[in-house]
Design a protein around this motif. Structure first.
Motif, PDB file in Angstrom:
ATOM      1  N   ALA A  99     -22.321  24.614 -49.231  1.00 12.90           N
ATOM      2  CA  ALA A  99     -22.943  25.850 -49.734  1.00 12.90           C
ATOM      3  C   ALA A  99     -22.571  27.031 -48.847  1.00 12.90           C
ATOM      4  O   ALA A  99     -22.301  28.134 -49.329  1.00 12.90           O
ATOM      5  CB  ALA A  99     -24.463  25.680 -49.783  1.00 12.90           C
ATOM      6  N   GLN A 100     -22.514  26.799 -47.533  1.00 12.11           N
ATOM      7  CA  GLN A 100     -22.176  27.891 -46.619  1.00 12.11           C
ATOM      8  C   GLN A 100     -20.715  28.325 -46.753  1.00 12.11           C
ATOM      9  O   GLN A 100     -20.400  29.501 -46.567  1.00 12.11           O
ATOM     10  CB  GLN A 100     -22.517  27.506 -45.179  1.00 12.11           C
ATOM     11  N   ALA A 101     -19.830  27.383 -47.082  1.00 15.35           N
ATOM     12  CA  ALA A 101     -18.425  27.759 -47.303  1.00 15.35           C
ATOM     13  C   ALA A 101     -18.337  28.699 -48.503  1.00 15.35           C
ATOM     14  O   ALA A 101     -17.603  29.697 -48.474  1.00 15.35           O
ATOM     15  CB  ALA A 101     -17.563  26.521 -47.519  1.00 15.35           C
ATOM     16  N   ALA A 102     -19.099  28.392 -49.549  1.00 15.46           N
ATOM     17  CA  ALA A 102     -19.107  29.258 -50.737  1.00 15.46           C
ATOM     18  C   ALA A 102     -19.693  30.628 -50.389  1.00 15.46           C
ATOM     19  O   ALA A 102     -19.150  31.671 -50.766  1.00 15.46           O
ATOM     20  CB  ALA A 102     -19.890  28.605 -51.865  1.00 15.46           C
ATOM     21  N   GLU A 103     -20.788  30.628 -49.623  1.00 14.70           N
ATOM     22  CA  GLU A 103     -21.413  31.885 -49.182  1.00 14.70           C
ATOM     23  C   GLU A 103     -20.418  32.755 -48.426  1.00 14.70           C
ATOM     24  O   GLU A 103     -20.315  33.948 -48.662  1.00 14.70           O
ATOM     25  CB  GLU A 103     -22.577  31.596 -48.223  1.00 14.70           C
ATOM     26  N   CYS A 118     -28.874  34.701 -47.489  1.00  7.28           N
ATOM     27  CA  CYS A 118     -28.848  33.301 -47.921  1.00  7.28           C
ATOM     28  C   CYS A 118     -28.127  32.452 -46.872  1.00  7.28           C
ATOM     29  O   CYS A 118     -28.590  31.363 -46.516  1.00  7.28           O
ATOM     30  CB  CYS A 118     -28.143  33.201 -49.270  1.00  7.28           C
ATOM     31  N   ASP A 119     -26.999  32.948 -46.363  1.00  7.62           N
ATOM     32  CA  ASP A 119     -26.244  32.205 -45.352  1.00  7.62           C
ATOM     33  C   ASP A 119     -27.087  31.991 -44.098  1.00  7.62           C
ATOM     34  O   ASP A 119     -27.095  30.896 -43.521  1.00  7.62           O
ATOM     35  CB  ASP A 119     -24.956  32.975 -45.011  1.00  7.62           C
ATOM     36  N   GLN A 120     -27.820  33.040 -43.681  1.00  8.17           N
ATOM     37  CA  GLN A 120     -28.672  32.915 -42.489  1.00  8.17           C
ATOM     38  C   GLN A 120     -29.785  31.889 -42.702  1.00  8.17           C
ATOM     39  O   GLN A 120     -30.092  31.098 -41.817  1.00  8.17           O
ATOM     40  CB  GLN A 120     -29.282  34.280 -42.133  1.00  8.17           C
ATOM     41  N   LYS A 121     -30.360  31.898 -43.916  1.00  6.36           N
ATOM     42  CA  LYS A 121     -31.408  30.924 -44.235  1.00  6.36           C
ATOM     43  C   LYS A 121     -30.858  29.503 -44.165  1.00  6.36           C
ATOM     44  O   LYS A 121     -31.521  28.595 -43.661  1.00  6.36           O
ATOM     45  CB  LYS A 121     -31.918  31.168 -45.668  1.00  6.36           C
ATOM     46  N   LEU A 122     -29.656  29.319 -44.694  1.00 13.00           N
ATOM     47  CA  LEU A 122     -29.041  27.979 -44.687  1.00 13.00           C
ATOM     48  C   LEU A 122     -28.763  27.533 -43.252  1.00 13.00           C
ATOM     49  O   LEU A 122     -28.981  26.371 -42.901  1.00 13.00           O
ATOM     50  CB  LEU A 122     -27.742  27.969 -45.515  1.00 13.00           C
ATOM     51  N   THR A 123     -28.303  28.468 -42.412  1.00 16.78           N
ATOM     52  CA  THR A 123     -28.047  28.134 -41.011  1.00 16.78           C
ATOM     53  C   THR A 123     -29.332  27.677 -40.336  1.00 16.78           C
ATOM     54  O   THR A 123     -29.368  26.667 -39.627  1.00 16.78           O
ATOM     55  CB  THR A 123     -27.475  29.363 -40.246  1.00 16.78           C
ATOM     56  N   LYS A 124     -30.406  28.416 -40.591  1.00 14.79           N
ATOM     57  CA  LYS A 124     -31.710  28.096 -39.994  1.00 14.79           C
ATOM     58  C   LYS A 124     -32.179  26.711 -40.457  1.00 14.79           C
ATOM     59  O   LYS A 124     -32.638  25.893 -39.651  1.00 14.79           O
ATOM     60  CB  LYS A 124     -32.723  29.174 -40.425  1.00 14.79           C
ATOM     61  N   LEU A 125     -32.037  26.470 -41.736  1.00 17.61           N
ATOM     62  CA  LEU A 125     -32.456  25.185 -42.298  1.00 17.61           C
ATOM     63  C   LEU A 125     -31.596  24.042 -41.742  1.00 17.61           C
ATOM     64  O   LEU A 125     -32.113  22.976 -41.388  1.00 17.61           O
ATOM     65  CB  LEU A 125     -32.344  25.243 -43.829  1.00 17.61           C
ATOM     66  N   ALA A 126     -30.289  24.300 -41.624  1.00 21.13           N
ATOM     67  CA  ALA A 126     -29.371  23.279 -41.101  1.00 21.13           C
ATOM     68  C   ALA A 126     -29.737  22.933 -39.668  1.00 21.13           C
ATOM     69  O   ALA A 126     -29.932  21.764 -39.315  1.00 21.13           O
ATOM     70  CB  ALA A 126     -27.929  23.777 -41.170  1.00 21.13           C
TER      71      ALA A 126
END
Lengths: 167, 167
Positions: free
Chosen positions: A110-114, A150-158
């Motif tokens: 998902a982050q690659a797409a972001e 969205c990317d920052q949220k995904l990083t935090k979740l990861a």
């Protein structure tokens, strides 16, 4: 766009071509995100991917507004980059057995797409401004900001949850 | 990696798979960057792309160090994402007639590749730390920092010179 013709003659043509590329990319993501959300085990990740699906639908509408404002042909042009990113996501997902590890792979995909969208929208905003289309730039900037958030949220979740469980 | 087998069993397998993916991606960039530099008209852009080619060679060596440190198989696995990014760059470049517009397209293509690497190295650093490999993380972080600096330089060049001439 013909592969052997020189269809991009002006900076404006390049801008429109990039808009059409991103339009296609967003549509491919609308197809890919439900499968990713379905495969996700972690509830927060699943919800995050579904939320992003909704947001992506909004990005498509915003692009349609920009097409209209700029009097440009609203269509998608095949974007091998997003096709490759999605293909790679599917391949990797197919190779992962463990559910927690799969979640880590999903968030990476998902982050690659972001990041793909962040670079393209970043360029589009700069190009729109240069073309004197501050109105288009403002709309594209809204999407860019959402992609970054969205990317920052995904990083935090990861880093906070997904990787901890996968490791 | 077999497409129909479940080759990624652990978080460590996923880390190694991603290392191998980026190893392939860096090698494809080493093949693609000279053509991009050759096509660039703006001297600063041409030099920037050649400098990045040198830097990319360093990234490959750094990955080889990480493979060795982590006792992982040093090989590339096909990365459809970078293949797609490069394919798209070639297609777009083939469609642009005007040299100044081509420079804008080139810088856009280079930044898409940069962002792909930024997202992957960002993930690799996080995963290496989670696996307790702070030594590998430190090396990968160096590359991540270089990719980010390169991306910022390209943005500055695009906004300060390339886009102005293209428009």
């Amino acid at each position: 766009m013909g592969l052997f013709s020189k269809d991009i003659k002006t900076f404006d043509d390049l801008f429109v071509h990039q808009l059409q590329d991103v339009y296609y990319a967003e549509q491919q993501l609308i197809k890919a995100l439900p499968t990713m959300a379905e495969k996700a085990t972690n509830k927060e990740l699943k919800q995050g991917l579904l939320d992003h699906l909704e947001q992506t639908r909004g990005h498509v509408q915003r692009l349609e507004q920009v097409f209209k404002m700029h009097n440009a042909q609203q269509k998608g042009v095949t974007c091998p980059a997003i096709d490759g990113i999605i293909k790679e996501a599917n391949e990797t997902m197919g190779e992962v057995e463990n559910k927690e590890v799969l979640d880590a792979a999903l968030i990476n995909a998902a982050q690659a797409a972001e990041h793909y969208e962040i670079t393209r929208y970043g360029t589009l905003v700069a190009w729109a401004k240069r073309l004197g289309r501050n109105d288009c730039a403002a709309l594209l900037q809204q999407t860019l900001d959402e992609e970054k958030t969205c990317d920052q949220k995904l990083t935090k979740l990861a880093e906070g949850t997904i990787n901890v469980r996968a490791a």
